[in-house]
Design a protein around this motif. Structure first.
Motif, mmCIF file in Angstrom:
data_model
loop_
_atom_site.group_PDB
_atom_site.id
_atom_site.type_symbol
_atom_site.label_atom_id
_atom_site.label_comp_id
_atom_site.label_asym_id
_atom_site.label_seq_id
_atom_site.Cartn_x
_atom_site.Cartn_y
_atom_site.Cartn_z
ATOM 1 N N MET A 58 1.018 -1.170 -0.044
ATOM 2 C CA MET A 58 -0.178 -0.087 0.013
ATOM 3 C C MET A 58 1.038 1.088 -0.064
ATOM 4 O O MET A 58 1.936 1.181 0.708
ATOM 5 N N LYS A 59 0.582 2.112 -0.851
ATOM 6 C CA LYS A 59 1.577 3.355 -0.964
ATOM 7 C C LYS A 59 1.199 4.194 -0.068
ATOM 8 O O LYS A 59 -0.258 4.588 0.182
ATOM 9 N N VAL A 60 1.955 5.097 0.661
ATOM 10 C CA VAL A 60 1.708 5.972 1.605
ATOM 11 C C VAL A 60 2.535 7.272 1.439
ATOM 12 O O VAL A 60 3.535 7.273 0.848
ATOM 13 N N GLY A 61 2.044 8.479 2.064
ATOM 14 C CA GLY A 61 2.754 9.616 2.160
ATOM 15 C C GLY A 61 3.173 10.011 3.497
ATOM 16 O O GLY A 61 2.420 9.718 4.672
ATOM 17 N N VAL A 62 3.987 10.848 3.750
ATOM 18 C CA VAL A 62 4.227 11.476 4.987
ATOM 19 C C VAL A 62 4.392 13.120 4.909
ATOM 20 O O VAL A 62 5.168 13.696 4.075
ATOM 21 N N LEU A 63 3.322 13.815 5.539
ATOM 22 C CA LEU A 63 3.069 15.360 5.451
ATOM 23 C C LEU A 63 3.946 15.865 6.700
ATOM 24 O O LEU A 63 3.903 15.394 7.962
ATOM 25 N N GLY A 64 4.697 16.812 6.524
ATOM 26 C CA GLY A 64 5.751 17.366 7.577
ATOM 27 C C GLY A 64 6.862 16.420 7.919
ATOM 28 O O GLY A 64 7.209 16.011 8.781
ATOM 29 N N ALA A 65 7.377 15.634 6.700
ATOM 30 C CA ALA A 65 8.364 14.470 6.835
ATOM 31 C C ALA A 65 9.687 15.184 7.232
ATOM 32 O O ALA A 65 10.586 14.221 7.614
ATOM 33 N N THR A 66 10.057 16.240 7.203
ATOM 34 C CA THR A 66 11.280 16.776 7.621
ATOM 35 C C THR A 66 11.656 17.098 8.992
ATOM 36 O O THR A 66 12.655 16.982 9.627
ATOM 37 N N TRP A 120 3.645 -3.679 5.186
ATOM 38 C CA TRP A 120 2.564 -3.193 4.495
ATOM 39 C C TRP A 120 2.571 -1.903 3.452
ATOM 40 O O TRP A 120 1.884 -1.903 2.552
ATOM 41 N N PHE A 121 3.219 -1.192 4.031
ATOM 42 C CA PHE A 121 3.251 0.219 3.623
ATOM 43 C C PHE A 121 4.558 0.653 3.226
ATOM 44 O O PHE A 121 5.776 0.207 3.476
ATOM 45 N N GLU A 122 4.539 1.516 1.874
ATOM 46 C CA GLU A 122 5.607 1.878 1.044
ATOM 47 C C GLU A 122 5.686 3.367 0.875
ATOM 48 O O GLU A 122 4.752 3.852 0.392
ATOM 49 N N ILE A 123 6.715 4.360 1.323
ATOM 50 C CA ILE A 123 6.618 5.414 0.962
ATOM 51 C C ILE A 123 6.707 5.776 -0.581
ATOM 52 O O ILE A 123 7.555 5.390 -1.208
ATOM 53 N N ASP A 124 5.640 6.707 -0.724
ATOM 54 C CA ASP A 124 5.704 7.129 -2.261
ATOM 55 C C ASP A 124 5.884 8.811 -2.214
ATOM 56 O O ASP A 124 6.139 9.128 -3.179
ATOM 57 N N ALA A 125 5.502 9.305 -1.183
ATOM 58 C CA ALA A 125 5.514 10.880 -1.240
ATOM 59 C C ALA A 125 6.004 11.625 0.458
ATOM 60 O O ALA A 125 5.599 10.901 1.257
ATOM 61 N N LEU A 126 6.789 12.256 0.114
ATOM 62 C CA LEU A 126 7.099 13.260 1.417
ATOM 63 C C LEU A 126 7.052 14.794 1.114
ATOM 64 O O LEU A 126 7.492 15.108 0.018
ATOM 65 N N THR A 127 6.340 15.305 2.026
ATOM 66 C CA THR A 127 5.975 16.758 1.921
ATOM 67 C C THR A 127 6.482 17.468 3.312
ATOM 68 O O THR A 127 6.577 16.995 4.046
ATOM 69 N N ALA A 128 6.745 18.884 2.972
ATOM 70 C CA ALA A 128 7.142 19.742 3.996
ATOM 71 C C ALA A 128 6.661 21.086 3.631
ATOM 72 O O ALA A 128 5.833 21.239 2.680
ATOM 73 N N SER A 129 7.095 21.897 4.544
ATOM 74 C CA SER A 129 6.793 23.553 3.850
ATOM 75 C C SER A 129 7.435 24.007 2.985
ATOM 76 O O SER A 129 8.279 23.201 2.147
ATOM 77 N N GLU A 130 6.999 25.115 2.379
ATOM 78 C CA GLU A 130 7.668 25.662 1.121
ATOM 79 C C GLU A 130 9.198 25.860 1.055
ATOM 80 O O GLU A 130 9.729 25.489 0.046
ATOM 81 N N THR A 131 9.646 26.148 2.324
ATOM 82 C CA THR A 131 11.193 26.184 2.297
ATOM 83 C C THR A 131 11.803 24.898 2.230
ATOM 84 O O THR A 131 12.851 25.022 1.436
#
Ligand SMILES: NC(=O)c1ccc[n+]([C@@H]2O[C@H](COP(=O)([O-])OP(=O)(O)OC[C@H]3O[C@@H](n4cnc5c(N)ncnc54)[C@H](OP(=O)(O)O)[C@@H]3O)[C@@H](O)[C@H]2O)c1
Length: 342
Positions: free
Chosen positions: A1-9, A25-36
């Motif tokens: 199952m693909k997953v993402g982490v918001l605020g990953a940094t 079960w889970f595989e990281i597909d997306a990492l997000t953070a602030s505009e910086t």
């Protein structure tokens, strides 16, 4: 199952990345953070602060802005390690677009249609996801785990609740990582204790009452246990230690309390520890440095359980605030959702 982490940094985001590295079960597909951070590689954007190396699989991944438009539709679950102010804006956006959001952020934990879940205690409260979808018109949903200091004591309170628990007084000694990577300066905390953590006492006094409450299919009726909390920041890095005084309807023996804690529910999920509550017998345990990694950081460690007279017991408990208190709690919640709903 693909997953993402918001605020990953951030502090908790890094824990997510670590816990998801070899997840079955889970595989990281997306990492997000602030505009910086957006547009940088994860290795450049995250000031990695955990003892083990940053996983190779994420080093060159480009960090994205935190928006549902930036995350593939193939992702089913996103883990939120965002500050509450940002989470309040974007978590509903993800839920509306069909994602399950397993969130650490404090906003909305006590709203009527928000499941606030500790899988070993109240898995049935997941039923609120249906209520939430109906009321808000979302295709996905948001599930919350409690605040890091509330989750430390709540499994022990759940174990004692059937013995007639009616009143709790608690004082915390909370680690600096609980304030976030930029949270407390060294000048504030070295050689010091700060006897105030903004809004923490309110969370401790209210979140456990919802978690211990009864779900009737439409709403949660809060447990009738009064809680008074006093929260302190201390110069440990990880691991919140708490001292509790509990009153019961009638006398409860120390051995009965220990048995209730040792026998408390365990789950067969990848991130669940073999024992939810580990009871130690030594006079000087639990301690943050020695006990915070018990059960991979997912067990609550209790000790010094003793009779306090007049139908009261007192004891100490501890958990790892960024594992059981944050990222590990969200991953366990997501495993419960994946097992029962997806
Ligand atoms: N630390 C704990 O023990 C703990 C325990 C339980 C719950 N929590 C909760 O978990 C959340 C994260 O805590 P933390 O300690 O990891 O905080 P943190 O170290 O400050 O990290 C915050 C993360 O969110 C990102 N971010 C900040 N503002 C943003 C915005 N406006 N839009 C998009 N992304 C943004 C940051 O990205 P940049 O790096 O680009 O700034 C970073 O990735 C908070 O809600 C906190 O209350 C923390």
């Amino acid at each position: 199952m693909k997953v993402g982490v918001l605020g990953a940094t951030g502090n908790v985001g890094q824990r997510f990345v670590q816990l998801l590295e070899d997840h079955p079960w889970f595989e990281i597909d997306a990492l997000t953070a602030s505009e910086t951070s957006a547009g940088k590689t994860y290795a450049d954007a995250a000031a990695w602060a955990l003892p083990n190396e940053m996983p190779d699989a994420v080093r060159e991944v480009t960090v994205r802005e935190t928006s549902a438009d930036e995350v593939s539709d193939e992702v089913e679950i996103v883990f939120s390690a965002l500050p509450s102010s940002a989470a309040k804006e974007v978590e509903p956006e993800f839920a509306r677009d069909g994602y399950i959001v397993a969130s650490n952020a404090g906003w909305a934990r006590l709203e009527d249609d928000m499941p606030l879940v500790v899988p070993e205690i109240n898995p049935d409260h997941l039923g609120l996801l249906e209520v939430q979808r109906d009321e808000r018109g979302w295709d996905g949903g948001i599930i919350k785990n409690p605040n890091c200091s509330a989750i430390t004591m709540t499994p022990t309170l759940a174990a004692l609740h059937p013995l007639g628990l009616n009143e709790v007084t608690v004082a915390t000694l909370q680690a600096v990582s609980g304030a976030g990577y930029m949270g407390v300066t060294s000048m504030e905390i070295l050689d010091n204790v700060v006897p105030y953590i903004g809004s923490e006492e309110w969370k401790m006094e209210n979140e456990p009452r919802k978690i211990l409450g009864e779900f009737d299919g439409a709403r949660v009726d809060e447990a009738d246990v009064s809680i008074s909390a006093s929260c302190n920041r201390v110069p440990t890095v990880d691991g919140h230690l708490e001292n509790l005084w509990c009153r019961f309807d009638e006398d409860v023996g120390e051995d009965d309390a220990k048995e209730a804690m040792r026998g408390f529910t365990t789950l067969d999920l990848p991130t669940a520890p073999d024992q939810t509550i580990v009871v130690r017998e030594e006079n000087d345990r639990p301690q943050p440095r020695l006990d915070r990694n018990t059960g991979g950081g997912m067990s609550v460690v209790a000790g010094r359980i003793r009779d306090d007279g007049d139908a009261r017991l007192k004891y100490s408990c501890l958990s790892h605030n960024t594992v059981r208190g944050a990222a590990g709690a969200s991953v366990l919640n997501a495993e419960l959702v994946a097992e029962r709903y997806l």
